[in-house]
Design a protein around this motif. Structure first.
Motif, mmCIF file in Angstrom:
data_model
loop_
_atom_site.group_PDB
_atom_site.id
_atom_site.type_symbol
_atom_site.label_atom_id
_atom_site.label_comp_id
_atom_site.label_asym_id
_atom_site.label_seq_id
_atom_site.Cartn_x
_atom_site.Cartn_y
_atom_site.Cartn_z
ATOM 1 N N LEU A 1 6.087 3.156 -6.912
ATOM 2 C CA LEU A 1 6.105 2.407 -8.163
ATOM 3 C C LEU A 1 5.600 3.258 -9.314
ATOM 4 C CD1 LEU A 1 4.807 -1.129 -7.200
ATOM 5 C CD2 LEU A 1 7.009 -0.545 -8.160
ATOM 6 N N LEU A 2 4.513 3.950 -9.076
ATOM 7 C CA LEU A 2 3.962 4.835 -10.103
ATOM 8 C C LEU A 2 5.011 5.850 -10.527
ATOM 9 C CD1 LEU A 2 0.365 5.707 -8.848
ATOM 10 C CD2 LEU A 2 0.948 4.561 -10.955
ATOM 11 N N ASP A 3 5.687 6.415 -9.544
ATOM 12 C CA ASP A 3 6.671 7.452 -9.843
ATOM 13 C C ASP A 3 7.850 6.912 -10.634
ATOM 14 O OD1 ASP A 3 5.155 9.324 -8.709
ATOM 15 O OD2 ASP A 3 6.277 9.456 -6.829
ATOM 16 N N LEU B 1 4.506 -4.933 -11.947
ATOM 17 C CA LEU B 1 3.757 -3.677 -11.978
ATOM 18 C C LEU B 1 4.599 -2.591 -12.628
ATOM 19 C CD1 LEU B 1 2.135 -3.651 -8.426
ATOM 20 C CD2 LEU B 1 1.028 -4.103 -10.589
ATOM 21 N N HIS B 2 5.859 -2.566 -12.270
ATOM 22 C CA HIS B 2 6.783 -1.585 -12.830
ATOM 23 C C HIS B 2 6.847 -1.720 -14.355
ATOM 24 C CE1 HIS B 2 10.917 -0.116 -13.816
ATOM 25 N NE2 HIS B 2 10.474 0.905 -13.120
ATOM 26 N N SER C 1 8.110 4.235 -12.419
ATOM 27 C CA SER C 1 7.802 3.738 -13.762
ATOM 28 C C SER C 1 7.533 4.889 -14.709
ATOM 29 C CB SER C 1 6.618 2.784 -13.726
ATOM 30 O OG SER C 1 5.496 3.413 -13.197
ATOM 31 N N LYS C 2 7.194 6.037 -14.155
ATOM 32 C CA LYS C 2 6.957 7.207 -14.998
ATOM 33 C C LYS C 2 8.274 7.900 -15.340
ATOM 34 C CE LYS C 2 4.631 10.532 -16.868
ATOM 35 N NZ LYS C 2 3.828 10.307 -18.047
ATOM 36 N N THR D 1 3.198 1.485 -20.448
ATOM 37 C CA THR D 1 2.226 2.555 -20.670
ATOM 38 C C THR D 1 2.932 3.849 -21.031
ATOM 39 O OG1 THR D 1 0.919 1.566 -18.924
ATOM 40 C CG2 THR D 1 0.258 3.737 -19.663
ATOM 41 N N ARG E 1 0.832 -1.199 0.000
ATOM 42 C CA ARG E 1 0.000 0.000 0.000
ATOM 43 C C ARG E 1 0.869 1.253 0.000
ATOM 44 N NH1 ARG E 1 -5.242 1.255 3.620
ATOM 45 N NH2 ARG E 1 -3.819 2.056 5.152
ATOM 46 N N GLN E 2 1.937 1.207 0.788
ATOM 47 C CA GLN E 2 2.804 2.374 0.878
ATOM 48 C C GLN E 2 3.660 2.534 -0.374
ATOM 49 O OE1 GLN E 2 2.839 4.439 3.581
ATOM 50 N NE2 GLN E 2 1.245 3.211 4.552
ATOM 51 N N ALA F 1 4.598 -2.921 -16.312
ATOM 52 C CA ALA F 1 3.345 -2.445 -16.892
ATOM 53 C C ALA F 1 3.339 -0.924 -16.981
ATOM 54 C CB ALA F 1 2.169 -2.922 -16.049
ATOM 55 N N GLY F 2 3.840 -0.281 -15.932
ATOM 56 C CA GLY F 2 3.881 1.178 -15.924
ATOM 57 C C GLY F 2 4.803 1.723 -16.991
ATOM 58 N N VAL G 1 3.007 1.705 -3.591
ATOM 59 C CA VAL G 1 2.411 1.865 -4.916
ATOM 60 C C VAL G 1 2.748 3.229 -5.512
ATOM 61 C CG1 VAL G 1 0.238 2.169 -6.120
ATOM 62 C CG2 VAL G 1 0.567 0.204 -4.686
ATOM 63 N N ARG G 2 2.707 4.265 -4.688
ATOM 64 C CA ARG G 2 3.018 5.593 -5.183
ATOM 65 C C ARG G 2 4.432 5.641 -5.757
ATOM 66 N NH1 ARG G 2 2.056 11.355 -4.826
ATOM 67 N NH2 ARG G 2 3.596 12.028 -6.308
#
Lengths: 203, 241
Positions: B153-155, B176-177, B157-158, B183, B147-148, B179-180, B150-151
């Motif tokens: 990971l989003l960052d 997940l990385h 991968s971007k 995208t 939960r902590q 996949a990000g 995910v943010r």
């Protein structure tokens, strides 16, 4: 879903063009466009506008939101607001991208506009990520995101639903094991199991 | 953790990741997934509670034929998980990583833990061990940790798509990385108008590959007809309407 599909959907937007030829109305599957009369503006789908522009058969009239002042305002509003503001067009990125790449001459101050639209998109994207973070860490069970455009949704797919899947799976696992053992401990008493298993959520 | 089998794991995972289904679908543990097999292959420390006759071979250091109570042996997870949680024979000792991490989760930034180094299948392994944890810590740890993170990971991968932080991510996170990153590359390509060719959708492409394979193994005479003609789109430019 990838950006090309988003673009395809966005190409259905209507846009005004000024043709330099005259023609009968075109009868297409989803409706008719035209008739075209040279010099008179007419609304056509974006894909047709781009196609005609490539053949030098028309001039694209940029949508009224595509000018510096309006976009500056939108950008400021977007920065100020906690929520997503309503965009002038559902597919503003697609429209901007297509119009500015096929007909840079038809849009005054094209480069500046390009930058500011990209800025708006970036602001919204980072806002989206912040609110996703708040949502995942928070206690909420659903999130409501109004005025989000397709391309912005694309930017967090599929990583967001995937992560939520995993998180939900682990949460179920954690609560399930807690319930199992607490039931085992209180087999004699029988009561109180409900509150035990709930304690995980309401810590 | 079993470091000797790590190479094998890497190899298998690489092969798997080139597979279509895993790259486009979310991982879910199932009987056939190689990740699941690797996770259940992990050894867990168990304390023997009762005298187990003729089971001495399980313990390499045992002198007797029987397994005496009080000894600690390593058993694979796939064996343990078929037994009841409170069975009379073994008590499972939880690995240290989940104890240390708990502290780290509470006290430090979760994003700095090098999960991949702790355990390549941190979450899934924890998932299997959850029922054996009497204090209900593990379940909460893996849930809170992801939960902590995910943010984060989003960052990543971007932002840094090319530098892959291999040892920092657990297997699930790495997926997940990926996949990000995928995208993000799609989006950047679109923005630069470099990916404008019409391509067969991945689903159709995979289907065709399968069919070709089937045809070839079947018979080369009748099978080839379906593979050509309208299928030759991938190189075609976007038609100018």
């Amino acid at each position: 879903m990838d950006p090309t599909i988003v673009e395809f959907i966005g190409e259905k937007c209507m846009i005004s063009i000024i043709p330099n030829f005259s023609n009968e109305p075109l009868h297409l599957i989803y409706g008719s466009v035209g008739p075209f009369r040279a010099g008179f503006p007419v609304f056509v789908p974006l894909w047709l506008a781009a196609h005609l522009r490539k053949q030098q058969k028309c001039r694209i009239v940029p949508p009224e939101w595509m000018e510096m002042e309006t976009l500056e305002e939108i950008k400021e509003e977007e920065k100020r607001s906690k929520f997503f503001t309503k965009m002038p067009s559902e597919h503003y990125m697609v429209v901007a991208q297509l119009v500015m790449s096929t007909a840079p001459d038809d849009v005054p101050r094209c480069e500046e506009l390009r930058t500011i639209i990209k800025d708006i998109f970036d602001i919204r994207e980072s806002k989206l990520r912040t609110s996703i973070d708040a949502f995942i860490k928070g206690e909420g069970t659903y999130a409501k995101l109004d005025n989000l455009t397709l391309l912005e949704m694309h930017s967090v797919r599929p990583i967001l639903p995937y992560s939520l899947d995993h998180i939900a799976r682990y949460q179920r696992m954690a609560t399930a094991s807690q319930r199992d053992t607490s039931m085992m401990n209180t087999t004699g008493g029988g009561t109180g199991t409900g509150s035990m298993s709930n304690s995980f959520f309401t810590q | 953790m079993a470091t000797d089998s790590r190479e094998l794991q890497d190899l298998a995972l690489k092969h798997k990741s080139s597979c279509f289904y895993l790259s486009t679908m979310n991982y879910f543990p199932n009987y056939y997934s190689i990740e699941d097999i690797f996770v259940t292959q992990e050894k867990v420390e168990c304390k023997v509670n009762t005298r187990l006759q003729r089971m001495g071979f399980l313990d390499a250091g045992a002198e007797t034929e029987d397994l005496e109570p009080g000894r600690t042996i390593n058993l694979p997870l796939w064996y343990i998980k078929e037994l009841k949680v409170n069975n009379a024979y073994f008590t499972i000792a939880l690995p240290d990583i989940y104890k240390n991490v708990h502290k780290a989760v509470c006290e430090a930034e979760t994003t700095h833990i090098e999960l991949g180094r702790l355990h390549p299948f941190f979450y899934e392994f924890g998932c299997y061990l959850t029922p054996y944890d009497r204090n209900h810590v593990i379940g909460r740890i893996i849930f809170e940790t992801l939960r902590q993170r995910v943010r984060h990971l989003l960052d990543i991968s971007k932002n840094d798509a090319d530098s892959k932080p291999d040892h920092r991510l657990d297997n699930i996170e790495a997926k997940l990385h990926d996949a990000g990153v995928r995208t993000n590359t799609l989006y950047i390509n679109w923005l630069q108008m470099s990916g404008n060719n019409i391509r067969i959708s991945e689903l159709v492409e995979e289907h065709q590959k399968k069919r070709k394979r089937a045809d070839r193994s079947d018979d080369e005479g009748g099978g080839g007809a379906g593979g050509s003609g309208d299928m030759d789109m991938p190189t075609g430019k976007k038609p100018s309407w």
